[in-house]
Design a protein around this motif. Structure first.
Motif, PDB file in Angstrom:
ATOM      1  N   ALA A 283     -10.464 -38.341  -5.710  1.00 35.21           N
ATOM      2  CA  ALA A 283     -11.270 -38.595  -6.905  1.00 35.21           C
ATOM      3  C   ALA A 283     -11.583 -37.300  -7.646  1.00 35.21           C
ATOM      4  CB  ALA A 283     -12.565 -39.308  -6.518  1.00 35.21           C
ATOM      5  N   LEU A 284     -11.889 -36.230  -6.915  1.00 39.35           N
ATOM      6  CA  LEU A 284     -12.180 -34.929  -7.521  1.00 39.35           C
ATOM      7  C   LEU A 284     -10.988 -34.429  -8.339  1.00 39.35           C
ATOM      8  CD1 LEU A 284     -13.683 -32.198  -7.839  1.00 39.35           C
ATOM      9  CD2 LEU A 284     -12.766 -31.558  -5.598  1.00 39.35           C
ATOM     10  N   LEU A 285      -9.814 -34.444  -7.750  1.00 39.41           N
ATOM     11  CA  LEU A 285      -8.624 -33.938  -8.432  1.00 39.41           C
ATOM     12  C   LEU A 285      -8.262 -34.803  -9.639  1.00 39.41           C
ATOM     13  CD1 LEU A 285      -6.436 -33.021  -5.317  1.00 39.41           C
ATOM     14  CD2 LEU A 285      -7.739 -31.472  -6.796  1.00 39.41           C
ATOM     15  N   LEU A 286      -8.386 -36.128  -9.497  1.00 35.10           N
ATOM     16  CA  LEU A 286      -8.051 -37.015 -10.609  1.00 35.10           C
ATOM     17  C   LEU A 286      -9.012 -36.834 -11.779  1.00 35.10           C
ATOM     18  CD1 LEU A 286      -7.140 -40.361  -8.779  1.00 35.10           C
ATOM     19  CD2 LEU A 286      -5.591 -38.842 -10.029  1.00 35.10           C
ATOM     20  N   ILE A 287     -10.313 -36.770 -11.485  1.00 35.73           N
ATOM     21  CA  ILE A 287     -11.298 -36.633 -12.565  1.00 35.73           C
ATOM     22  C   ILE A 287     -11.143 -35.297 -13.277  1.00 35.73           C
ATOM     23  CG2 ILE A 287     -13.775 -36.385 -13.045  1.00 35.73           C
ATOM     24  CD1 ILE A 287     -14.269 -38.526 -10.934  1.00 35.73           C
TER      25      ILE A 287
ATOM     26  N   ASN B  69     -11.285 -33.175 -22.266  1.00 31.20           N
ATOM     27  CA  ASN B  69     -12.162 -34.082 -23.012  1.00 31.20           C
ATOM     28  C   ASN B  69     -13.352 -33.294 -23.560  1.00 31.20           C
ATOM     29  OD1 ASN B  69     -13.898 -36.057 -23.976  1.00 31.20           O
ATOM     30  ND2 ASN B  69     -13.761 -37.355 -22.156  1.00 31.20           N
ATOM     31  N   PRO B  70     -13.451 -33.140 -24.889  1.00 24.46           N
ATOM     32  CA  PRO B  70     -14.539 -32.321 -25.465  1.00 24.46           C
ATOM     33  C   PRO B  70     -15.922 -32.919 -25.241  1.00 24.46           C
ATOM     34  CG  PRO B  70     -13.361 -33.516 -27.189  1.00 24.46           C
ATOM     35  CD  PRO B  70     -12.589 -33.732 -25.932  1.00 24.46           C
ATOM     36  N   ASN B  71     -16.001 -34.187 -24.884  1.00 20.94           N
ATOM     37  CA  ASN B  71     -17.296 -34.826 -24.677  1.00 20.94           C
ATOM     38  C   ASN B  71     -17.786 -34.757 -23.233  1.00 20.94           C
ATOM     39  OD1 ASN B  71     -17.505 -35.756 -27.415  1.00 20.94           O
ATOM     40  ND2 ASN B  71     -16.005 -37.346 -26.916  1.00 20.94           N
ATOM     41  N   THR B  72     -16.950 -34.218 -22.341  1.00 21.54           N
ATOM     42  CA  THR B  72     -17.348 -34.109 -20.932  1.00 21.54           C
ATOM     43  C   THR B  72     -17.142 -32.695 -20.381  1.00 21.54           C
ATOM     44  OG1 THR B  72     -15.163 -34.957 -20.280  1.00 21.54           O
ATOM     45  CG2 THR B  72     -16.969 -36.555 -20.427  1.00 21.54           C
ATOM     46  N   LEU B  73     -15.888 -32.305 -20.119  1.00 21.96           N
ATOM     47  CA  LEU B  73     -15.642 -31.031 -19.425  1.00 21.96           C
ATOM     48  C   LEU B  73     -15.084 -29.910 -20.295  1.00 21.96           C
ATOM     49  CD1 LEU B  73     -14.015 -32.230 -16.061  1.00 21.96           C
ATOM     50  CD2 LEU B  73     -16.428 -32.063 -16.671  1.00 21.96           C
TER      51      LEU B  73
ATOM     52  N   SER C 146     -16.807 -32.240 -12.051  1.00 17.27           N
ATOM     53  CA  SER C 146     -15.791 -33.133 -11.493  1.00 17.27           C
ATOM     54  C   SER C 146     -16.181 -33.594 -10.097  1.00 17.27           C
ATOM     55  CB  SER C 146     -14.428 -32.432 -11.454  1.00 17.27           C
ATOM     56  OG  SER C 146     -14.016 -32.044 -12.746  1.00 17.27           O
ATOM     57  N   TRP C 147     -16.681 -32.659  -9.296  1.00 17.36           N
ATOM     58  CA  TRP C 147     -17.132 -32.999  -7.944  1.00 17.36           C
ATOM     59  C   TRP C 147     -18.269 -34.021  -7.989  1.00 17.36           C
ATOM     60  CZ3 TRP C 147     -16.799 -33.477  -2.941  1.00 17.36           C
ATOM     61  CH2 TRP C 147     -17.953 -33.522  -2.160  1.00 17.36           C
ATOM     62  N   PHE C 148     -19.230 -33.792  -8.859  1.00 13.63           N
ATOM     63  CA  PHE C 148     -20.389 -34.682  -8.922  1.00 13.63           C
ATOM     64  C   PHE C 148     -19.975 -36.084  -9.348  1.00 13.63           C
ATOM     65  CE2 PHE C 148     -24.483 -36.353  -9.918  1.00 13.63           C
ATOM     66  CZ  PHE C 148     -25.400 -35.593  -9.206  1.00 13.63           C
ATOM     67  N   GLN C 149     -19.128 -36.171 -10.377  1.00 16.37           N
ATOM     68  CA  GLN C 149     -18.697 -37.487 -10.858  1.00 16.37           C
ATOM     69  C   GLN C 149     -17.734 -38.165  -9.884  1.00 16.37           C
ATOM     70  OE1 GLN C 149     -21.357 -37.255 -13.316  1.00 16.37           O
ATOM     71  NE2 GLN C 149     -20.077 -35.428 -13.313  1.00 16.37           N
ATOM     72  N   ALA C 150     -17.094 -37.381  -9.007  1.00 16.89           N
ATOM     73  CA  ALA C 150     -16.187 -37.966  -8.018  1.00 16.89           C
ATOM     74  C   ALA C 150     -16.941 -38.657  -6.896  1.00 16.89           C
ATOM     75  CB  ALA C 150     -15.274 -36.891  -7.441  1.00 16.89           C
ATOM     76  N   VAL C 151     -18.101 -38.112  -6.516  1.00 15.62           N
ATOM     77  CA  VAL C 151     -18.830 -38.655  -5.362  1.00 15.62           C
ATOM     78  C   VAL C 151     -19.992 -39.569  -5.746  1.00 15.62           C
ATOM     79  CG1 VAL C 151     -18.192 -36.736  -3.867  1.00 15.62           C
ATOM     80  CG2 VAL C 151     -20.283 -36.571  -5.225  1.00 15.62           C
ATOM     81  N   THR C 152     -20.503 -39.439  -6.970  1.00 13.74           N
ATOM     82  CA  THR C 152     -21.670 -40.239  -7.355  1.00 13.74           C
ATOM     83  C   THR C 152     -21.387 -41.732  -7.487  1.00 13.74           C
ATOM     84  OG1 THR C 152     -23.607 -40.235  -8.832  1.00 13.74           O
ATOM     85  CG2 THR C 152     -21.447 -40.057  -9.885  1.00 13.74           C
ATOM     86  N   PRO C 153     -20.145 -42.186  -7.802  1.00 10.90           N
ATOM     87  CA  PRO C 153     -19.925 -43.638  -7.868  1.00 10.90           C
ATOM     88  C   PRO C 153     -20.044 -44.339  -6.521  1.00 10.90           C
ATOM     89  CG  PRO C 153     -18.231 -42.482  -9.105  1.00 10.90           C
ATOM     90  CD  PRO C 153     -18.962 -41.460  -8.311  1.00 10.90           C
TER      91      PRO C 153
END
Length: 454
Positions: free
Chosen positions: A251-255, A262-266, A278-285
């Motif tokens: 999930a980390l690598l994909l995100i 993406n200018p609205n995220t990273l 990326s790490w946070f969004q990979a594990v928070t779901p």
């Protein structure tokens, strides 16, 4: 003239016992959670709990979200509630996360009470355990473990926030976020969750560490503490640990690869912050519910990946929900073994029983049906984008708490649907299924038949 005896024949002791064991535990568990939700709803309506007047519906939604450790909100938590109200929410989260049965069994032990067989069955249902003899020690270990981990998390966060906030505010932030994170609740004191700390290593590591530990499952940590070496761990612990590492890494690598431009995220973050985000969004779901970037701004591919992760969830006997990671792995192993014409799928040297595979299939099917029906109803009642409706429904069913902004705009009917999903998601669809469909012993056996499938 013959007189007919219309009195119902009393059940034997054995029949009564069987009826209680099969029917009562899911009902007790359901009613216990419902009682706490109602109590929390009434408490949040008391004077001094809010900074502004809130409706009964808003209070009910907030209490349900807290007890089911979801984190979806219809009012801004940090501004709508006073310190006292936030403390009540934190306590509801703690009760819902660790489980009512944990508190009940430890209280009985402390008071010297004996746990009846019916009570043991209810607690077993809550813990998803099969061995009644170890329930008391398990419940005690859960509370001790939770207290130690939360104290460590509280200390780290308190020391961090004392550097930038007044002492009282810093300590309360540490208290609230520790309980919310460890119990995978996702309640935050800021409307943008933890976006302000998107590149901060202390907050990222502490918060994710808390909800990963809570979501991995207490049985895994108890197993690790007792056995300490990999080869002595149970098959479940090995499967849960290895699959968690693999899923989080993928999930980390994909995100990162999807969102880095993406200018609205990273895209506007430095490289280090991009990896932290990326790490946070990979594990928070995995039912945590916090976020450090705008969830509604994610690319479509990331949104669909997040939906899958939310549906899967965390581990059994944990503060997380979803169909559970091991359930997902069992389904994959079962499908793989069928394609290979292997009637006995095995993992880590042990064969998966037909009961385990059947339970995994039933849980996934029931969860899918509940999600589909809820999305169908929300599509009728809500004037919103279809992806937002799907996202909100799966987030509620998985008790995740991530939102694309639809929750605050729900109609009354939509709000009730989401409340229902949170309640079902926390109890577990199988608990509801056991309650609705009591087992029956078949007296007639039919011949086997092979039907064309697919």
């Amino acid at each position: 003239m013959t007189r007919w005896n219309l009195q119902r024949r009393p059940l034997s002791r054995k029949a009564k016992s069987a009826y209680k064991i099969q029917a009562a535990p899911p009902l007790i568990l359901s009613l216990s959670f419902l009682a706490v939700i109602i109590l929390g709803t009434l408490l949040l309506l008391l004077p001094g709990m809010t900074t502004q007047s809130i409706t009964f519906a808003d209070s009910l939604f907030t209490a349900t979200s807290a007890v089911t450790v979801t984190g979806l909100v219809v009012v801004d938590t940090g501004t709508a509630f006073t310190t006292l109200g936030l403390t009540v929410i934190a306590l509801l989260i703690q009760i819902g996360g660790l489980g009512l049965m944990t508190f009940a069994v430890v209280t009985l032990i402390a008071l010297g009470g004996r746990i009846s067989f019916l009570q043991q069955s209810a607690i077993k249902e809550a813990f998803n355990q099969t061995d009644l003899s170890t329930l008391a020690s398990t419940a005690r270990s859960v509370l001790i473990f939770a207290f130690i981990i939360e104290m460590i998390g509280f200390t780290i966060l308190a020391l961090f926030w004392l550097q930038s906030k007044p002492p009282a505010e810093a300590l309360f932030h540490a208290f609230f976020y520790t309980i919310s994170a460890f119990n995978n609740a996702g309640f935050a004191l800021s409307s943008d969750s933890l976006s302000f700390y998107v590149g901060n290593p202390v907050v990222n590591l502490t918060i994710t560490g808390l909800f990963i530990i809570g979501g991995l499952g207490f049985s895994v940590w108890i197993d690790l503490i007792k056995k300490r070496t990999w080869h002595k761990l149970s098959v479940y612990s090995k499967l849960m640990i290895s699959s968690t590492i693999i899923v989080n890494a993928i999930a980390l690598l994909l995100i990162y690869s999807i969102e880095k431009d993406n200018p609205n995220t990273l895209a506007n973050l430095d490289t280090t912050s991009q990896w932290w985000a990326s790490w946070f969004q990979a594990v928070t779901p995995r039912t945590a519910g916090f976020n450090t970037v705008d969830i509604s701004a994610l690319e479509n591919a990331t949104t669909w990946l997040t939906l899958l992760l939310m549906f899967i969830g965390g581990g059994s006997m944990s503060t997380a929900s979803g169909i559970k990671l091991v359930t997902f792995i069992v389904l994959i192993m079962s499908a793989y073994s069928y394609l290979r014409r292997d009637p006995s799928p095995a993992i880590f040297g042990c064969t998966l029983s037909s009961e385990t595979r059947g339970k995994a299939l039933a849980l996934t099917l029931i969860s899918t049906v509940i999600a589909w029906l809820s999305i169908f109803i929300l599509s009728i009642t809500e004037n919103a984008a279809f992806i937002d409706i799907i996202f909100e429904a799966i987030s509620a069913l998985g008790t995740v708490g991530l939102s694309r902004g639809l929750t605050g705009e729900l109609s009354n009917t939509g709000g009730l649907v989401i409340i229902f999903l949170m309640f079902i998601g926390r109890l577990g669809p199988l608990t509801i299924a056991y309650f609705l469909a009591s087992p029956r012993q078949k007296r007639i056996k039919y011949p086997n038949s092979t039907l064309p499938v697919g």
